[in-house]
Design a protein around this motif. Structure first.
Motif, PDB file in Angstrom:
ATOM      1  N   LEU A 133      -4.185  10.250   6.085  1.00 33.46           N
ATOM      2  CA  LEU A 133      -3.332  11.205   5.410  1.00 33.46           C
ATOM      3  C   LEU A 133      -3.752  11.319   3.952  1.00 33.46           C
ATOM      4  CD1 LEU A 133       0.128  10.055   6.818  1.00 33.46           C
ATOM      5  CD2 LEU A 133      -1.308  11.893   7.681  1.00 33.46           C
ATOM      6  N   THR A 134      -3.153  12.245   3.269  1.00 31.09           N
ATOM      7  CA  THR A 134      -3.382  12.365   1.842  1.00 31.09           C
ATOM      8  C   THR A 134      -2.997  11.069   1.152  1.00 31.09           C
ATOM      9  OG1 THR A 134      -2.926  14.720   1.969  1.00 31.09           O
ATOM     10  CG2 THR A 134      -2.784  13.702  -0.210  1.00 31.09           C
ATOM     11  N   SER A 135      -3.760  10.595   0.187  1.00 28.93           N
ATOM     12  CA  SER A 135      -3.505   9.325  -0.479  1.00 28.93           C
ATOM     13  C   SER A 135      -2.111   9.285  -1.062  1.00 28.93           C
ATOM     14  CB  SER A 135      -4.529   9.111  -1.602  1.00 28.93           C
ATOM     15  OG  SER A 135      -5.829   9.033  -1.066  1.00 28.93           O
ATOM     16  N   VAL A 136      -1.524   8.080  -1.070  1.00 29.76           N
ATOM     17  CA  VAL A 136      -0.166   7.905  -1.552  1.00 29.76           C
ATOM     18  C   VAL A 136      -0.163   6.931  -2.708  1.00 29.76           C
ATOM     19  CG1 VAL A 136       0.843   8.409   0.681  1.00 29.76           C
ATOM     20  CG2 VAL A 136       0.273   6.058   0.110  1.00 29.76           C
ATOM     21  N   SER A 137       0.818   7.032  -3.575  1.00 30.21           N
ATOM     22  CA  SER A 137       0.937   6.117  -4.703  1.00 30.21           C
ATOM     23  C   SER A 137       1.344   4.743  -4.215  1.00 30.21           C
ATOM     24  CB  SER A 137       1.972   6.637  -5.693  1.00 30.21           C
ATOM     25  OG  SER A 137       2.220   5.674  -6.680  1.00 30.21           O
ATOM     26  N   ALA A 138       0.691   3.701  -4.717  1.00 29.99           N
ATOM     27  CA  ALA A 138       0.996   2.325  -4.309  1.00 29.99           C
ATOM     28  C   ALA A 138       1.659   1.537  -5.420  1.00 29.99           C
ATOM     29  CB  ALA A 138      -0.284   1.616  -3.868  1.00 29.99           C
ATOM     30  N   LEU A 139       2.174   2.204  -6.423  1.00 25.21           N
ATOM     31  CA  LEU A 139       2.734   1.503  -7.564  1.00 25.21           C
ATOM     32  C   LEU A 139       3.913   0.634  -7.186  1.00 25.21           C
ATOM     33  CD1 LEU A 139       2.483   4.238 -10.330  1.00 25.21           C
ATOM     34  CD2 LEU A 139       0.951   2.340  -9.865  1.00 25.21           C
ATOM     35  N   ALA A 140       4.619   0.975  -6.099  1.00 24.98           N
ATOM     36  CA  ALA A 140       5.766   0.164  -5.687  1.00 24.98           C
ATOM     37  C   ALA A 140       5.344  -1.259  -5.369  1.00 24.98           C
ATOM     38  CB  ALA A 140       6.464   0.793  -4.488  1.00 24.98           C
ATOM     39  N   GLN A 141       4.099  -1.451  -4.911  1.00 23.27           N
ATOM     40  CA  GLN A 141       3.645  -2.791  -4.549  1.00 23.27           C
ATOM     41  C   GLN A 141       2.725  -3.377  -5.613  1.00 23.27           C
ATOM     42  OE1 GLN A 141       2.631   0.072  -2.947  1.00 23.27           O
ATOM     43  NE2 GLN A 141       0.745  -0.229  -1.804  1.00 23.27           N
ATOM     44  N   ASP A 142       3.052  -3.092  -6.887  1.00 23.06           N
ATOM     45  CA  ASP A 142       2.237  -3.576  -7.988  1.00 23.06           C
ATOM     46  C   ASP A 142       2.368  -5.085  -8.173  1.00 23.06           C
ATOM     47  OD1 ASP A 142       0.397  -3.170 -10.010  1.00 23.06           O
ATOM     48  OD2 ASP A 142       1.930  -2.880 -11.537  1.00 23.06           O
ATOM     49  N   GLU A 143       3.438  -5.694  -7.634  1.00 26.81           N
ATOM     50  CA  GLU A 143       3.639  -7.137  -7.705  1.00 26.81           C
ATOM     51  C   GLU A 143       3.877  -7.675  -6.295  1.00 26.81           C
ATOM     52  OE1 GLU A 143       3.138  -8.844 -10.384  1.00 26.81           O
ATOM     53  OE2 GLU A 143       2.965  -7.122 -11.731  1.00 26.81           O
ATOM     54  N   CYS A 144       3.650  -8.961  -6.104  1.00 25.83           N
ATOM     55  CA  CYS A 144       3.771  -9.578  -4.781  1.00 25.83           C
ATOM     56  C   CYS A 144       5.171  -9.429  -4.200  1.00 25.83           C
ATOM     57  CB  CYS A 144       3.379 -11.059  -4.864  1.00 25.83           C
ATOM     58  SG  CYS A 144       3.450 -11.951  -3.303  1.00 25.83           S
ATOM     59  N   THR A 145       6.190  -9.537  -5.049  1.00 28.83           N
ATOM     60  CA  THR A 145       7.572  -9.509  -4.568  1.00 28.83           C
ATOM     61  C   THR A 145       7.981  -8.152  -4.007  1.00 28.83           C
ATOM     62  OG1 THR A 145       8.263  -9.089  -6.855  1.00 28.83           O
ATOM     63  CG2 THR A 145       8.355 -11.371  -6.061  1.00 28.83           C
ATOM     64  N   SER A 146       7.173  -7.119  -4.279  1.00 25.87           N
ATOM     65  CA  SER A 146       7.483  -5.793  -3.729  1.00 25.87           C
ATOM     66  C   SER A 146       6.364  -5.311  -2.817  1.00 25.87           C
ATOM     67  CB  SER A 146       7.726  -4.794  -4.865  1.00 25.87           C
ATOM     68  OG  SER A 146       6.610  -4.738  -5.743  1.00 25.87           O
ATOM     69  N   ALA A 147       5.706  -6.264  -2.137  1.00 27.84           N
ATOM     70  CA  ALA A 147       4.557  -5.952  -1.292  1.00 27.84           C
ATOM     71  C   ALA A 147       4.922  -4.987  -0.178  1.00 27.84           C
ATOM     72  CB  ALA A 147       3.982  -7.232  -0.708  1.00 27.84           C
ATOM     73  N   THR A 148       4.000  -4.095   0.150  1.00 24.18           N
ATOM     74  CA  THR A 148       4.162  -3.151   1.251  1.00 24.18           C
ATOM     75  C   THR A 148       3.814  -3.833   2.575  1.00 24.18           C
ATOM     76  OG1 THR A 148       3.728  -1.208  -0.102  1.00 24.18           O
ATOM     77  CG2 THR A 148       3.262  -1.019   2.251  1.00 24.18           C
ATOM     78  N   VAL A 149       4.631  -3.605   3.586  1.00 26.91           N
ATOM     79  CA  VAL A 149       4.433  -4.227   4.893  1.00 26.91           C
ATOM     80  C   VAL A 149       3.305  -3.533   5.644  1.00 26.91           C
ATOM     81  CG1 VAL A 149       5.493  -4.748   7.116  1.00 26.91           C
ATOM     82  CG2 VAL A 149       6.845  -4.930   5.009  1.00 26.91           C
ATOM     83  N   LEU A 150       2.416  -4.326   6.219  1.00 28.47           N
ATOM     84  CA  LEU A 150       1.312  -3.829   7.027  1.00 28.47           C
ATOM     85  C   LEU A 150       1.606  -4.008   8.508  1.00 28.47           C
ATOM     86  CD1 LEU A 150      -1.700  -5.398   5.063  1.00 28.47           C
ATOM     87  CD2 LEU A 150      -0.836  -3.058   4.877  1.00 28.47           C
ATOM     88  N   ALA A 151       0.940  -3.206   9.327  1.00 31.33           N
ATOM     89  CA  ALA A 151       1.015  -3.337  10.781  1.00 31.33           C
ATOM     90  C   ALA A 151      -0.356  -3.730  11.314  1.00 31.33           C
ATOM     91  CB  ALA A 151       1.472  -2.024  11.404  1.00 31.33           C
ATOM     92  N   LEU A 152      -0.410  -4.211  12.541  1.00 27.57           N
ATOM     93  CA  LEU A 152      -1.696  -4.471  13.176  1.00 27.57           C
ATOM     94  C   LEU A 152      -2.492  -3.178  13.256  1.00 27.57           C
ATOM     95  CD1 LEU A 152      -0.811  -6.896  16.112  1.00 27.57           C
ATOM     96  CD2 LEU A 152      -2.354  -7.390  14.213  1.00 27.57           C
ATOM     97  N   GLY A 153      -3.778  -3.288  13.028  1.00 26.26           N
ATOM     98  CA  GLY A 153      -4.628  -2.113  13.101  1.00 26.26           C
ATOM     99  C   GLY A 153      -4.973  -1.586  11.730  1.00 26.26           C
ATOM    100  N   ALA A 154      -5.279  -0.266  11.682  1.00 23.85           N
ATOM    101  CA  ALA A 154      -5.670   0.369  10.428  1.00 23.85           C
ATOM    102  C   ALA A 154      -4.436   0.766   9.638  1.00 23.85           C
ATOM    103  CB  ALA A 154      -6.537   1.592  10.710  1.00 23.85           C
ATOM    104  N   ASN A 155      -4.457   0.512   8.351  1.00 21.78           N
ATOM    105  CA  ASN A 155      -3.369   0.885   7.453  1.00 21.78           C
ATOM    106  C   ASN A 155      -3.954   1.611   6.249  1.00 21.78           C
ATOM    107  OD1 ASN A 155      -0.825  -0.880   8.426  1.00 21.78           O
ATOM    108  ND2 ASN A 155      -2.687  -2.094   8.652  1.00 21.78           N
ATOM    109  N   GLY A 156      -3.388   2.777   5.905  1.00 25.59           N
ATOM    110  CA  GLY A 156      -3.840   3.505   4.742  1.00 25.59           C
ATOM    111  C   GLY A 156      -4.310   4.899   5.101  1.00 25.59           C
TER     112      GLY A 156
END
Length: 655
Positions: free
Chosen positions: A17-40
């Motif tokens: 998809l079109t790239s998305v802002s990742a600023l929400a996960q700028d620190e470990c405590t607000s990490a984005t959850v990943l799933a098995l497989g390709a992410n991004g």
């Protein structure tokens, strides 16, 4: 809103998809959850560099965080990569926010600039991935996740030469067919690619607390193929060991399970040793040829290349060869190349890719161009890797001479080693035998060592192995060797270590025996002290009138017949100290609500020592100590016109 929606859809569908802002996960405590497989793809534009500093690579532009939880079940091989990213990435994997780095990678396969990390983790475990751009790079990147469990042969975990682990069979099931040599449960699979032609030995062993204690192991030529070997208790204790002939570059599979039908699940280590066949060329460390005690002659480095890493001494450009030696006793080990036909350089390692233990070019300058390394205090069963090269381009016929001078141990009562008050050692019982005297506690073989101690007063005395590296037991005797009388025996007192207390008589010699529980071996100390061993030194009362940096350091042994020393640090004026049998009380000054020892008995000094007589009457004695800084700056309070600050009061309890 669109940015968050895009991120969610990307994680769920693994679509591009079109790239998305990742600023929400700028620190470990607000990490984005990943799933098995390709992410991004994700976008790190606008991110900052989080702390702590990266353990690999060079990241100065920014980084972002992700988290992934492995499926419940047995431990498996977790792979996280950034393949397909548009920026040059650096990848770091942590066990928790602010925890421990599990692994870090900059470029997995240069010149490709993507990153990849593979770690072994338990099922149901959450890990955190930090992705940065090399140097100042930020922008689009992918984070791909794979998790393979070794519950069946198809998911076998890769193991390499040396110790692998800890492994974990928690959640594993019973694969088919059943083991060919014993009953087993909760098995998991491993695969190893042989380093060289020869014999491959694979051994299971404890991984520390939480380990299973009895394994069964099978070796297979392939998934669904033929069983090459099976073993129940051929390893250390009730662990397993198999040895099979192997061919370099071929994969071999190993199945490890818990013994019996009662399910026990937990940790274990698995060690791989690939020994080169006599006809194999030992040009690299994993294919090291075996050498034994004495003269190993007729060896040849002709045609060898220079292996990595670089030599730590000498100048080797022509070639080098590798040998392995396993100590046959405990003692001092000397390895030399005397009688070789060329100018040698010698290096000894603790393992392939491990640490250099010693390196030597010339034993005696121009008088002897051969090489020698001496390693004192080696242990039975320790394995060493020996690299021999030629100075400059020299190669040819060589000798490797191995001399092991055994250590004299206090292995029986008659050869007991004298110990004194305080901590004695360290000692090691790896090469000790079992004495004929029966133990009054514990279980199984002990590998015991003996010590003698002569009391200097009539009082209780304590002997302990607290802080030693293995499960010990200790026994105290009076009498003479051959006619001993046990005064007490202890297995576990301070954790898995041991302590024994008995009343001793001035001038009488006693014997202390230390061994391992059920064959346990390792390094230990023996502390001997008068008293019951229960004395303490604690910070007991806050002064309420102190300044930063003003504090007491109280050290020593709080026991009869021993000394405790208090040192005041941080005083900028006149150091003032006191020891008292009575604790502190509020200072009678309205503007100074301090807790202070009584006014009488203070001394102008920064260090005070208390030596307690070896007399049972002093057992239980409380002694308080405090310091003061007079006319110092800054001050905490003005007492009778004197700027003053007080340390906290420490309590020394004698036992």
């Amino acid at each position: 809103m669109f940015s968050n929606l895009s991120r969610g859809v990307a994680l769920a569908t693994a679509a591009t998809l079109t790239s998305v802002s990742a600023l929400a996960q700028d620190e470990c405590t607000s990490a984005t959850v990943l799933a098995l497989g390709a992410n991004g793809p994700f976008d790190s534009t606008g991110s900052t560099v989080s702390t702590p500093a990266w353990s690999c690579g060079l990241v100065t532009g920014g980084d972002v965080w992700y988290e992934f939880t492995t499926p419940a079940g047995p431990a498996g091989e977790l792979t996280i990569d950034t393949f397909g990213s548009t920026i040059d990435t650096v990848l770091e994997v942590w066990d928790s926010c602010g925890g421990t780095v599990l692994d870090c990678n900059d470029d997995f396969n240069p010149p490709v600039r993507d990153s990849l990390v593979t770690v072994i983790v338990s099922g149901g475990t959450t890990v955190y991935a930090r992705v940065g751009g090399f140097s100042t790079s930020v922008g689009d990147h992918n984070v791909n996740v794979a998790f393979v469990t070794p519950d069946e042969c198809a998911g076998a975990i890769t193991i390499v030469d040396g110790v692998n682990g800890p492994m974990d069979n928690t959640g594993a099931t019973d694969s088919l067919p059943v083991f060919s040599c014993s009953t087993s449960n909760s098995d998991i699979w491993f695969v190893h690619t042989a380093s060289c032609d020869g014999m491959l030995t694979v051994t299971t062993d404890t991984a520390g607390p939480g380990s299973i204690t009895d394994t069964v192991m099978e070796a297979w030529d392939m998934c669904g193929g033929t069983v090459l070997a099976c073993d129940d208790d051929g390893g250390p204790g009730t662990y397993s060991e198999v040895t099979i002939p192997v061919t370099a570059g071929v994969d071999y599979y190993f199945r490890v399970g818990d013994f019996g039908t009662t399910v026990n699940q937990g940790l274990f280590n698995i060690t791989v040793l690939n020994m080169a066949a006599p006809t194999a060329f030992n040009d690299e460390c994993p294919c090291a040829a075996v050498v034994v005690d004495g003269v190993n002659t007729g060896l040849d480095s002709t045609g060898s290349t220079v292996s990595s890493p670089s030599w730590s001494c000498g100048f080797v450009t022509g070639g080098d060869v590798w040998y392995t030696y396993t100590a046959t006793d405990c003692g001092d080990l000397t390895i030399d190349t005397n009688n070789s036909t060329f100018d040698t350089v010698l290096e000894v390692w603790d393992a392939c890719g491990g640490n250099v233990l010693g390196c030597n070019d010339d034993i005696n300058g121009s008088a002897n161009r051969q090489s020698e390394v001496i390693l004192p205090g080696v242990l039975l069963g320790e394995t060493f890797l020996i690299r021999v090269g030629g100075f400059s381009t020299a190669t040819g016929l060589l000798d490797v001479n191995v001399t092991l001078t055994p250590t004299t141990l206090p292995d029986e009562c008659a050869t007991a080693e004298v110990i004194a008050l305080g901590v004695n050692g360290p000692y090691n019982n790896t090469c000790a035998t079992d004495s004929p005297e029966s133990w009054g506690c514990g279980f199984g073989p002990s590998g015991d060592l003996w010590f003698s101690f002569t009391a200097a007063c009539d009082a209780p005395h304590t002997f302990r192995t607290c802080g030693s590296a293995f499960d010990t037991r200790i026994e105290l005797f009076d009498g003479a060797c051959g006619a001993l009388n046990s005064l007490g025996c202890n297995d576990d007192d301070c954790g898995l270590q041991s302590s024994i207390t008995a009343t001793l008589t001035d001038g009488v010699t006693y014997y202390v025996r230390v061994g391992g529980y059920n064959g346990a071996t390792g390094e230990f100390t023996v502390e001997a002290l008068p008293g019951n061993g229960g004395g303490s030194i604690v910070n007991s009362v806050a002064s309420l009138c102190t300044v930063a940096g003003l504090e007491l350091d109280v050290t020593g042994t709080p026991a009869i017949g021993s000394t405790v020393t208090a040192t005041m640090n941080g005083a900028t004026g006149l150091a003032f100290m006191k020891m008292d049998l009575v604790g502190p009380s509020p200072l009678l000054a309205p503007t100074c609500p301090c807790e202070v020892l009584g006014f009488a008995g203070w001394n102008f000094q920064s260090t005070m020592s208390l030596t307690v007589p070896c007399n049972v009457a002093f057992v239980g004695l409380p002694v308080y100590v405090q310091g003061a800084d007079l006319l110092g700056s800054p001050a905490a309070c003005n007492v009778s016109g004197v700027d003053t600050a007080f340390t906290d009061t420490w309590l020394i309890t004698i036992d």
